[in-house]
Scaffold this motif. Structure first.
Motif, mmCIF file in Angstrom:
data_model
loop_
_atom_site.group_PDB
_atom_site.id
_atom_site.type_symbol
_atom_site.label_atom_id
_atom_site.label_comp_id
_atom_site.label_asym_id
_atom_site.label_seq_id
_atom_site.Cartn_x
_atom_site.Cartn_y
_atom_site.Cartn_z
ATOM 1 N N TYR A 141 0.843 -1.192 0.000
ATOM 2 C CA TYR A 141 0.000 0.000 0.000
ATOM 3 C C TYR A 141 0.882 1.246 0.000
ATOM 4 O O TYR A 141 1.808 1.378 0.808
ATOM 5 C CB TYR A 141 -0.908 0.014 1.238
ATOM 6 N N THR A 142 0.594 2.162 -0.924
ATOM 7 C CA THR A 142 1.344 3.421 -0.999
ATOM 8 C C THR A 142 0.378 4.591 -0.818
ATOM 9 O O THR A 142 0.214 5.096 0.288
ATOM 10 C CB THR A 142 2.092 3.527 -2.334
ATOM 11 N N ASN A 143 -0.286 5.000 -1.912
ATOM 12 C CA ASN A 143 -1.205 6.131 -1.808
ATOM 13 C C ASN A 143 -2.381 5.853 -0.878
ATOM 14 O O ASN A 143 -2.961 6.773 -0.295
ATOM 15 C CB ASN A 143 -1.734 6.520 -3.203
ATOM 16 N N ARG A 144 -2.724 4.580 -0.740
ATOM 17 C CA ARG A 144 -3.885 4.217 0.083
ATOM 18 C C ARG A 144 -3.442 3.579 1.410
ATOM 19 O O ARG A 144 -4.179 2.812 2.018
ATOM 20 C CB ARG A 144 -4.798 3.273 -0.691
ATOM 21 N N LYS A 145 -2.248 3.909 1.848
ATOM 22 C CA LYS A 145 -1.702 3.244 3.029
ATOM 23 C C LYS A 145 -2.539 3.474 4.284
ATOM 24 O O LYS A 145 -2.592 2.618 5.175
ATOM 25 C CB LYS A 145 -0.263 3.698 3.268
ATOM 26 N N GLN A 192 6.688 5.290 3.302
ATOM 27 C CA GLN A 192 6.068 5.515 1.999
ATOM 28 C C GLN A 192 5.235 4.325 1.547
ATOM 29 O O GLN A 192 4.228 4.483 0.865
ATOM 30 C CB GLN A 192 7.155 5.812 0.949
ATOM 31 N N GLU A 193 5.678 3.146 1.925
ATOM 32 C CA GLU A 193 4.989 1.924 1.507
ATOM 33 C C GLU A 193 4.777 1.007 2.715
ATOM 34 O O GLU A 193 5.632 0.915 3.595
ATOM 35 C CB GLU A 193 5.802 1.180 0.445
ATOM 36 N N LYS A 244 -2.807 14.495 3.844
ATOM 37 C CA LYS A 244 -3.316 13.128 3.908
ATOM 38 C C LYS A 244 -3.643 12.721 5.348
ATOM 39 O O LYS A 244 -4.655 12.065 5.603
ATOM 40 C CB LYS A 244 -2.303 12.167 3.302
#
Length: 708
Positions: A141-145, A192-193, A244
């Motif tokens: 998961y990156t942007n939706r972590k 980040q991930e 975020k």
């Protein structure tokens, strides 16, 4: 090999602690240290911890001398840890065997990895849990972590200790609830991930006793709202420039309000205590999030943000009425419940009306029957209403009302007196002036409600629902001193106990004679020239179709009984009223008779020469007749050690032999006179302990106590 420090805060969880620790010791990955941090528990947790430390050098402990809270204890554990990785485990939860191994094999160069949480009502056996290590599905998961921290829980996540130390990531220590949120937001804002594996399983126990020993999330809503808003505002200050994080926090608050706070505000008086702190938090809510919400939600949030308590209560009242209306329109029964609460309960109380119900409307029987018959025989000036599923032929001029019909709700709302031997629905609020006589339905052998650890029934809210329902009871019937003590403990009952014996047992003294017994046999259409064996087993908590509907597999081999005993005996079957499946006995015509639907089991006692049961309370009542009792306990260990547990030592205290198969049952019946002799001394002691209050006058004494 990399090592893991497992941090376990402990506070009053002795009933779960052994299972939780064992789930760690049985991990396939064995290079760990287990830090048991006792937050000044008041139970036997300290002794359990000390016993484990003696046998495993990997277990370390610290005992706090005053209460610190879970956030502070976890922070202490981070400082104490010596492993390469940090893992958190709550002391009432447990792990699948390969949980840690899957996490450590897949974390690679990441700073943390997340696994899967599963809810569990009871302690599942590890052997039944499968981790497929050869087919692991790792998602990054990156942007939706932030989706990974929707549950606000740090559990089942493996962190590198270096990552936590370098960034000084710690839990909030000034709140009881939601201390994880600060920790997780800090960690996720840096990485980040985030990898995730659903094959690593953590079992989050649903605590079944929110009354005696609640988990943090089972504590009161005011505390939860105060703690959440405190953490929310602190994080909003610290991450004001991180878009975020802010969006994640706003969604958390928004969803907390819509899903839980609104439900708590069904009672408009609940608003007062938390409105101020909620207002302070809501003014910081993202305006776009509010604009996309339904119009009534926008009005509510605007009233909260402006601090207008009076206006909010008006808007909230309309919202709750709309919620009630929508609920009422979803079905007939829900409509009737709303009428019960909003209309019928506001009508005058009928002070001379008594509502009776026995076994959820299934029968005209048990103590309610004998209380009613005493009242009508003595021409007491009351109006009587009986609740039934189907119309019955009963004496007197009582109105008969179908259970869950509109009249059912009408009479229960308006009657001054309720008389029932089982719990009335939790949806029925009890009004001021109502008097509720709970007669109950047996002397307890198997553990009840708050004396049970795990609940294996179909209702995971069994204990909390029972507690709410039993708070309505004004009087509780007790058959003996033994039961009185258990009822106080198991039901947490502190009101008036009626210690007269059970009204349902009056008949065992007033009609225990040949003429009445023969008359009953004729009315039942069973042979009058044969002896009668009554088989009355109970239900098993783990065998069910749905809540309140249990299935039963007959283990007694009727063909063998018929072959050996058919010349002299007949068998009457009496299944527990919870048992929903029908037994096919057509091939045993003339020998086996199914009386499961026969209303009054006391009449079956009178016509029976021998009782066969297992863990049902029927033998306590049958003992009033001083006739032989056999115990067919083919699954004793499972029932005693897993499902329920007993108050008595069944192997040394019950007034009859424990039999494990059909052959033993046949032998005991064939030699019944010697069985009676062998158990005569134990039977006499049993009778003295459990039956001496019953004298045929329990109905009279109960009526005089309640209907003054």
């Amino acid at each position: 090999m990399k090592s893991i420090s497992i941090i376990m805060p402990i506070y009053n969880t002795e009933e779960f602690l052994v299972h939780s620790i064992q789930s760690v010791l049985q991990q396939t990955y064995q290079n760990f240290e287990l830090l048991l941090l006792n937050d000044n528990s008041e139970d036997n947790s300290k002794e359990i911890i000390e016993n484990y430390m003696k046998n495993d050098h990997r277990i370390k402990a610290h005992h706090f001398t005053d209460r610190h809270g879970v956030g502070a204890v976890r922070n202490f554990g981070i400082n104490m840890a010596t492993g390469d990785y940090i893992y958190f485990l709550d002391s009432d939860d447990y792990l699948a065997p390969s949980t840690l191994q899957i996490l450590i094999e897949n974390i690679h160069n990441f700073d943390l990895i997340s696994g899967r949480l599963m809810r569990a009502n009871v302690s599942l056996e590890h052997a039944a849990i499968s981790n497929d290590q050869d087919n692991q599905d790792i998602k990054i998961y990156t942007n939706r972590k932030y989706r990974l921290i929707r549950n606000n829980s740090v559990l089942n996540r493996l962190f590198t200790k270096r990552f936590l130390a370098d960034n000084n990531i710690r839990f909030s220590e000034d709140v009881e609830n939601y201390s994880d949120l600060s920790f997780l937001v800090h960690a996720f804002s840096i990485v980040q991930e985030v990898p995730y594996t659903k094959e690593s399983i953590y079992f989050k126990r649903r605590r079944n006793d929110p009354i005696s020993n609640p988990s943090l999330l089972q504590t009161g809503m005011p505390g939860r709202i105060n703690d959440f808003t405190h953490v929310y505002m602190h994080l909003k200050d610290n991450y004001s420039s991180d878009e975020k994080v802010n969006l994640f926090l706003d969604r958390q608050l928004f969803n907390f309000y819509r899903r839980q706070i609104v439900a708590y505000f069904r009672n408009n008086q609940n608003v007062d205590e938390v409105f101020s702190v909620l207002s302070d938090a809501m003014v910081r809510l993202n305006s776009n999030l509010v604009q996309k919400s339904p119009s009534r939600t926008k009005k509510e949030i605007k009233a909260i943000q402006t601090g207008n308590l009076i206006h909010y209560k008006k808007v909230n009242l309309k919202h709750q009425r709309l919620r009630n209306l929508k609920t009422a329109l979803k079905g007939r029964r829900r409509l009737y419940i709303q009428l019960y609460r909003s209309l019928f309960m506001k009508m005058p109380l009928k002070k001379k009306t008594v509502v009776f119900e026995s076994f959820l409307g299934k029968s005209y029987s048990d103590s309610p029957k004998y209380i009613y018959e005493y009242m009508i025989e003595n021409k007491m000036d009351y109006n009587y209403v009986w609740i039934f599923n189907e119309k019955k032929n009963i004496p007197g001029n009582a109105s008969q009302v179908k259970r869950f019909s509109l009249k059912y709700f009408y009479y229960l709302a308006r009657a001054k007196y309720w008389v029932s031997n089982s719990r009335l629905p939790i949806t029925l609020n009890k009004r001021e002036g109502n008097v509720y006589l709970q007669t109950w339905h047996g002397t307890p052998l198997k553990q009840l409600v708050f004396d049970m650890v795990d609940v294996y029934s179909a209702d995971p809210k069994y204990k909390s629902n029972f507690y709410r329902q039993s708070r309505r009871w004004d009087y509780l019937s007790s058959p003996n001193a033994y039961s009185s003590a258990i009822f106080r403990s198991a039901f947490k009952y502190d009101k008036e106990m009626l210690e007269f014996g059970y009204p349902r047992n009056d008949i065992l003294y007033t009609k225990n004679n040949p003429d009445n017994i023969n008359e009953l046999k004729v009315s039942m259409r069973i042979p009058t020239d044969k002896k009668v064996v009554l088989y009355a087993p109970t239900w098993r908590d783990d065998e069910f179709y749905s809540a309140g509907k249990y299935k039963f597999t007959l283990q007694l081999e009727l063909d063998k009984l018929q072959a050996e005993l058919g010349d002299d005996y007949i068998v009457l079957l009496r299944m527990h009223y919870f048992i929903a499946n029908q037994l096919d006995i057509s091939e045993y015509s003339g020998f086996v008779y199914d009386f499961s639907s026969y209303d009054d089991i006391a009449e079956l006692y009178l016509v029976s020469d021998v009782l066969i049961t297992d863990y049902s309370s029927v033998f306590f009542d049958f003992a009033n007749l001083k006739r032989p009792i056999l115990f067919y306990t083919y699954d004793l260990e499972n029932y005693r050690d897993k499902l329920r547990g007993f108050y008595l030592d069944i192997e040394t205290e019950v007034p009859g032999p424990l039999l494990r198969n059909t052959e033993e049952v046949i032998h005991a019946i064939s030699d019944i006179q010697n069985v009676q002799k062998d158990y005569a001394t134990r039977y006499d002691a049993f009778y003295e302990r459990f039956c001496k209050w019953d004298d045929g006058k329990a109905s009279e004494n109960t009526v005089k106590a309640v209907f003054k």
